[in-house]
Structure formats: C-alpha cells, structure tokens
Design a protein around this motif. Sequence first.
Motif, short mmCIF file in Angstrom:
data_model
loop_
_atom_site.label_atom_id
_atom_site.label_comp_id
_atom_site.label_asym_id
_atom_site.label_seq_id
_atom_site.Cartn_x
_atom_site.Cartn_y
_atom_site.Cartn_z
N ALA A 289 -8.56 1.02 -6.00
CA ALA A 289 -8.73 0.42 -4.68
C ALA A 289 -9.46 -0.92 -4.79
CB ALA A 289 -9.49 1.37 -3.76
N VAL A 290 -10.33 -1.05 -5.77
CA VAL A 290 -11.05 -2.30 -5.99
C VAL A 290 -10.15 -3.32 -6.67
CG1 VAL A 290 -12.97 -3.37 -7.23
CG2 VAL A 290 -13.29 -1.17 -6.08
N ARG A 291 -9.31 -2.85 -7.59
CA ARG A 291 -8.55 -3.75 -8.46
C ARG A 291 -7.19 -4.16 -7.88
NH1 ARG A 291 -8.18 -0.47 -12.59
NH2 ARG A 291 -6.06 0.23 -12.13
N ASP A 292 -6.50 -3.23 -7.22
CA ASP A 292 -5.11 -3.46 -6.81
C ASP A 292 -5.00 -3.77 -5.32
OD1 ASP A 292 -3.42 -2.74 -9.27
OD2 ASP A 292 -4.76 -1.03 -9.10
N ARG A 293 -4.34 -4.87 -5.01
CA ARG A 293 -4.12 -5.23 -3.62
C ARG A 293 -3.04 -4.34 -3.00
NH1 ARG A 293 -4.13 -11.89 -3.34
NH2 ARG A 293 -6.31 -12.17 -4.01
N THR A 294 -2.04 -3.99 -3.78
CA THR A 294 -0.95 -3.15 -3.29
C THR A 294 -1.06 -1.79 -3.97
OG1 THR A 294 0.43 -5.13 -3.16
CG2 THR A 294 1.54 -3.01 -2.95
N LEU A 295 -1.37 -0.77 -3.18
CA LEU A 295 -1.63 0.56 -3.73
C LEU A 295 -1.03 1.60 -2.80
CD1 LEU A 295 -3.26 1.98 -6.03
CD2 LEU A 295 -5.18 2.11 -4.42
N SER A 296 -0.22 2.48 -3.37
CA SER A 296 0.43 3.51 -2.57
C SER A 296 0.10 4.89 -3.11
CB SER A 296 1.94 3.30 -2.55
OG SER A 296 2.27 2.10 -1.88
N LEU A 297 0.27 5.89 -2.23
CA LEU A 297 -0.11 7.26 -2.57
C LEU A 297 0.98 8.22 -2.09
CD1 LEU A 297 -2.50 8.81 -3.81
CD2 LEU A 297 -3.53 8.89 -1.54
N VAL A 348 0.28 11.64 -6.38
CA VAL A 348 0.73 10.61 -7.31
C VAL A 348 0.22 9.27 -6.79
CG1 VAL A 348 2.67 9.46 -8.44
CG2 VAL A 348 2.82 11.90 -7.90
N LEU A 349 -0.60 8.61 -7.58
CA LEU A 349 -1.14 7.30 -7.23
C LEU A 349 -0.31 6.23 -7.91
CD1 LEU A 349 -3.43 5.67 -5.84
CD2 LEU A 349 -4.72 5.89 -7.97
N LEU A 350 0.17 5.25 -7.13
CA LEU A 350 1.07 4.23 -7.65
C LEU A 350 0.43 2.84 -7.51
CD1 LEU A 350 2.86 6.44 -5.80
CD2 LEU A 350 4.71 5.27 -7.02
N GLY A 386 4.45 13.38 1.64
CA GLY A 386 3.88 12.36 2.50
C GLY A 386 3.61 11.12 1.67
N VAL A 387 3.85 9.94 2.27
CA VAL A 387 3.67 8.67 1.56
C VAL A 387 2.86 7.71 2.43
CG1 VAL A 387 4.83 6.70 0.48
CG2 VAL A 387 5.89 8.96 0.38
N ALA A 388 1.94 6.99 1.81
CA ALA A 388 1.15 5.99 2.54
C ALA A 388 0.83 4.83 1.61
CB ALA A 388 -0.14 6.61 3.07
N MET A 389 0.74 3.63 2.19
CA MET A 389 0.30 2.46 1.44
C MET A 389 -1.08 2.07 1.98
SD MET A 389 2.17 -1.22 0.76
CE MET A 389 1.62 -2.06 2.24
N ARG A 390 -1.99 1.72 1.10
CA ARG A 390 -3.36 1.44 1.51
C ARG A 390 -3.42 0.17 2.35
NH1 ARG A 390 -7.78 -1.42 -0.76
NH2 ARG A 390 -9.78 -0.55 -0.11
N ARG A 391 -4.17 0.28 3.44
CA ARG A 391 -4.37 -0.86 4.32
C ARG A 391 -5.58 -1.68 3.87
NH1 ARG A 391 -3.82 3.03 9.63
NH2 ARG A 391 -1.52 3.18 9.66
N PRO A 392 -5.63 -2.96 4.22
CA PRO A 392 -6.78 -3.79 3.84
C PRO A 392 -8.08 -3.19 4.35
CG PRO A 392 -5.00 -5.17 4.62
CD PRO A 392 -4.59 -3.75 4.91
N GLU A 398 -10.13 7.52 4.21
CA GLU A 398 -9.14 7.25 5.27
C GLU A 398 -7.73 7.21 4.70
OE1 GLU A 398 -11.98 4.51 8.19
OE2 GLU A 398 -10.83 3.58 6.56
N PHE A 399 -7.60 6.63 3.52
CA PHE A 399 -6.31 6.54 2.83
C PHE A 399 -5.75 7.94 2.56
CE2 PHE A 399 -4.17 4.67 -1.23
CZ PHE A 399 -2.94 4.62 -0.57
N VAL A 400 -6.60 8.81 2.02
CA VAL A 400 -6.18 10.18 1.70
C VAL A 400 -5.83 10.95 2.98
CG1 VAL A 400 -6.97 12.39 0.76
CG2 VAL A 400 -7.41 10.27 -0.49
N LYS A 401 -6.63 10.76 4.03
CA LYS A 401 -6.35 11.47 5.29
C LYS A 401 -4.99 11.09 5.85
CE LYS A 401 -11.14 12.24 6.73
NZ LYS A 401 -12.22 11.84 7.69
#
Length: 421
Positions: A289-297, A348-350, A386-392, A398-401
């Motif tokens: 989360a610190v390193r990647d701007r684009t992160l999906s779960l 799965v963290l992408l 379920g799929v989500a992309m991390r928001r800024p 919150e991402f996991v929820k």
Amino acid sequence: MARSRQRLSILVALEDDYERERLVEMLGRAVSSVAAAADAATALERFRAESPDVTLVDMNLSDSHGNDPVTLIRREREDAPVIVVYDSYNPRRLLEVVERNVDAFIRSPVDQDRLLTALRRCARNVFLRRRLRQADRDLHRLLDAFPAMALLEKDGRVIYANRPLANYCGYEDHEAMNADGAGPGEYMERLDGTVYEGGDERWIAAVTDDRLDVDHVAHLVNPANPDGLPGVFSVNHSSLPGSGIRLISFHDVSALEDERRHLADEASTDPLTRALNRRSFLRILEECAVRDRTLSLIMFDIDHFKSINDTYGHDVGDSVLREISALVRSDIRRSDFFARWGGEEFMVLLPASDMDRAVEAAERLREAVEASDFTGVPRQITSSFGVAMRRPAESSDEFVKRVDQALYDAKEGGRNQVVVG
C-alpha cells in the motif's frame, strides 16, 4: 662484507673494459653473484633476465634512443637499488641522474672501500625487502591453509585473496583471480539484506568503517552453481598492527540461514495449504500500500464448503483446500501474493494491477475451479469472488472491508461469480 660472501647479486654495467673487469673480480670475492654488461642494451637485457639485487651503472651509458640505463631500469622496477659511477664532473648530467632517485654516486676509478660502503647501505634495504617478502609469503601460505575464505585489504583494495576464496569465485588462486581483475564484489548479491551493486571498495568500506563493529552478512553467488541459492557468509575484520592492512574473513552460515528461512517460512505460511497466513498477508498488504499506486485485491471462498466436509469428510475437505491452493499458485503471477484468510476463504493481492486486470484474473480463477476435478468429490465445485482496487488514501482495513463486501454480494447473488466492490 669482504670477509665472507653475502647472498647478494650485482650487475656491473660499465663501458670501460678494464674498470668493468676489475670491479667484477673485486665484487666476486664479496657477493654471491656478479653479472656484467658493456652497453645499455645488454645491461637492460641482463637486468630483465637476472633481476639483480643491486645495479652498478655507468652514468654515460645510453641506448640507441639516448635513454640511460638508470631510466630504463627504473621503468622495469621502480625500487631497484642503483649505484651510479661517473668519471667527470658534469653538473647537468648529475642532476638528471639525481632525479632518478639513485642510491649512491661513486667516481671512477671506483674506490673499493667506498663501493663496499655503498653496497652495505643497499644490502640493508635489499635484505629488509627480502624479509618483508618472505613475511608476505608466509602470511599468504597461512591464509591459504585457513579453512574459511579470507582476504587482506589495504586502502579499500584487495591485496590478497586466500585460496578458499579464490576457489569459491572460480579461480585457482589469488594470482589467477587478480590477473582477471576479479574480486568478491563481483559475486556479492546482497549485503546486510540490501541488494549490492558495485565493486570491492564499497562493501569493504561498509564492513571496515562500521563504528559498531558488528558482523555483516553477505550473500555471494557461486559461479560453479549460478542457478542455486547464493552462499551466506558472516563477514568480520581485524587490523594487522602497524601495517594499515586489514584481514577480512567470510564464515559460511548458509546452514543457519537455511534454518532461519525455514523457520520464517513456517511462521508466515498456513501449514495445510502452504499459502501465506493472515498475519503475513496483512504485513505485505501494508508494505504494498505504501509502495504501489495501483493495487488490487481478490477475495474468494469455496461455495457450500461445509456440505463437502459433512458429506465426504474433513480429510477430503482438506484435500480440496490444498488442491485449490495449488491451482491458484500455478495461475497467478510471481509478483502476486496468495494467502489463506481463514477456513475456506482466500486472498490474492495483485501489485501494479488495475480493476480490469484484477477482474480478469478473478474470472480466470473462477473458471479454473469450476472446470477442475477434486480428489474424493464426485460433483462440481465452484467458488465466489469479490474484487476491489485500492482507492487513494484508503486504509488497509477499509480496503479489505470493501473486497469482503464484494465477496458477500457474490454469494448473495447466487455464487460462482465475480463481483466488483
């Protein structure tokens, strides 16, 4: 010196035949070996062939290009002791020779006592150099017999690598390694857990300039097995008093590193599926989360898994979990992270993946599960995603929820489907 022959070799390079023969005869009674030359070319040839301890040379000799023997000898060996013989006072010529840093001047015809006095001064330096060279050879032999890899360093430069270290790097000995311009820095993959790039000077400074004086850990690639795991070595150093030379030794701790890696692996993975456990996954999620701007779960579970356990038994249920885990690992990228979240739920963290990439990956996994046959289960098994992309600025919680809610919606919407959160 005249009473007994000293183990000393001398080259007499004089143009005057009488004076040259007289000095050869006189010195032959005082030292072990005397060679003679009548011109500059022969003098240089004999100097190269015999490497005399001291050279007695006529100031007026010169080769076809006008070079005097002192200049030629200094080019061959900068510290070679040289005594210059001159037969006439020529201030300009004497100054030129003085600039060559000669050891003594004697006027011709040479006085025996003055010559022997000059030779004694030269001999002291020659014998001292011999003792130093012998001490170096003894130290090198001792290091070669040392079972651990070791080297001698001065001013950030490797001046001797012992045989075990040279052999590890693919060379017979230090001479072969040095001739190839190689050093341990070329084979160092990591130093103290950080990727290492650079030659020997940088890692030597990191080890020797450490004020805490702690042992360092280096990972060295083995050229004999480039595809294998690097060797792991504890690196420490000590100074040789009064010399400016430091001894750096490498002690193989690969077995300890393997055990540490094994324990770390055991602590970070789920014992049944060999996927990452929840705790390790959350740590990796925070780092990404610190390193990647684009992160999906991606979060998924096995549909009606309780009925599989109830109908076919827990051993079959465990087998299904292992087989699905193996299926996922074979399908995701090497840069992705796979974890068992709990029970029949997985994550799965992408990294570096947008929503389209994550949905595509989830759909591919859903189809793979649906199309697979699982040991001990005669019916089809499906899974919900379920799929989500991390928001800024979104926190990991919150991402996991959000992805958990997307999985819940997939199950409520009929299962065996991918829902975006």
